[in-house]
Design a protein around this motif. Structure first.
Motif, PDB file in Angstrom:
ATOM      1  N   UNK A  21       2.405  -5.105  17.330  1.00  0.00           N
ATOM      2  CA  UNK A  21       2.714  -5.241  15.908  1.00  0.00           C
ATOM      3  C   UNK A  21       1.549  -5.960  15.238  1.00  0.00           C
ATOM      4  N   UNK A  22       1.231  -5.510  14.027  1.00  0.00           N
ATOM      5  CA  UNK A  22       0.228  -6.216  13.220  1.00  0.00           C
ATOM      6  C   UNK A  22       0.787  -6.351  11.808  1.00  0.00           C
ATOM      7  N   UNK A  23       0.509  -7.495  11.199  1.00  0.00           N
ATOM      8  CA  UNK A  23       0.823  -7.664   9.775  1.00  0.00           C
ATOM      9  C   UNK A  23      -0.431  -8.156   9.079  1.00  0.00           C
ATOM     10  N   UNK A  24      -0.545  -7.738   7.832  1.00  0.00           N
ATOM     11  CA  UNK A  24      -1.694  -8.126   7.020  1.00  0.00           C
ATOM     12  C   UNK A  24      -1.157  -8.483   5.632  1.00  0.00           C
ATOM     13  N   UNK A  25      -1.425  -9.706   5.212  1.00  0.00           N
ATOM     14  CA  UNK A  25      -0.969 -10.184   3.910  1.00  0.00           C
ATOM     15  C   UNK A  25      -2.203 -10.522   3.088  1.00  0.00           C
ATOM     16  N   UNK A  26      -2.322  -9.851   1.943  1.00  0.00           N
ATOM     17  CA  UNK A  26      -3.538  -9.986   1.132  1.00  0.00           C
ATOM     18  C   UNK A  26      -3.297 -11.023   0.035  1.00  0.00           C
ATOM     19  N   UNK A  27      -4.262 -11.934  -0.108  1.00  0.00           N
ATOM     20  CA  UNK A  27      -4.158 -12.995  -1.114  1.00  0.00           C
ATOM     21  C   UNK A  27      -5.359 -12.911  -2.056  1.00  0.00           C
ATOM     22  N   UNK A  28      -5.078 -12.923  -3.342  1.00  0.00           N
ATOM     23  CA  UNK A  28      -6.142 -13.013  -4.351  1.00  0.00           C
ATOM     24  C   UNK A  28      -5.752 -14.094  -5.348  1.00  0.00           C
TER      25      UNK A  28
END
Length: 188
Positions: A21-28
């Protein structure tokens, strides 16, 4: 401006090249702007009992999922445009490297840093700097050992520490913490 991706891997067994499993959470600008998570079929689809016990994922849940190379293709632009943050980055970056090696995929050119290491400096006196302890301390919700929840929590921890320290770009991390920024580059 502060932008990064918080990532988290769960692995099927003790091999660093077995992400399930992979998760990616993008923050700007200190806001979470995107969340993605994927189940991954490890190449040999072999799960250790202990790993399944931790995250609840087993062979049957991933047997019809794509392997890492297919998923990475969709995520590659994010890995090339954003620096990476992970809680205990040495683990997640190691999984990323071993799995890219397994599929013979070039490393992205990017920087990375670690909220575990930052927490040790920013939250002096905490008994443990594991993600669940840091989240308890900060009042962040966590469903530990599922990739999306872990990655989101990691993003939240980073956002709070950065705001607290007045850090507004990735290269200020090393000036504010006694930390070297890690680098991934094609070939190393």
């Amino acid at each position: 401006t502060m932008k990064f991706i918080a990532i988290d891997f769960e692995t099927a067994n003790s091999q660093r090249s077995s992400p399930c499993e992979i998760a990616l959470v993008k923050v700007e600008n200190f806001e979470i702007v995107d969340r993605k998570s994927y189940l991954i079929k490890p190449r040999d689809n072999y799960f250790d009992f202990y790993n399944t016990f931790l995250h609840g994922i087993d062979e049957s849940m991933v047997e019809n999922e794509p392997e890492f190379d297919v998923i990475y293709n969709q995520l590659k632009p994010d890995f090339e445009l954003y620096p990476i943050i992970a809680h205990n980055a040495s683990f997640d970056i190691s999984v990323l490297r071993h799995t890219l090696d397994l599929y013979d995929i070039e490393y992205p050119e990017t920087d990375y840093s670690c909220t575990y290491q930052m927490s040790r400096e920013a939250l002096k006196g905490l008994f443990s700097f594991r993600l669940d302890s840091v989240c308890d301390y900060m009042g962040i919700k966590l469903d530990h050992h599922r990739a999306l929840s872990d990655a989101e929590a990691c993003a939240e921890v980073a956002i709070r520490i950065f705001q607290d320290k007045g850090i507004d770009s990735f290269d200020q991390i090393s000036q504010n913490f006694n930390l070297r920024i890690g680098k991934l580059q094609k070939g190393g």
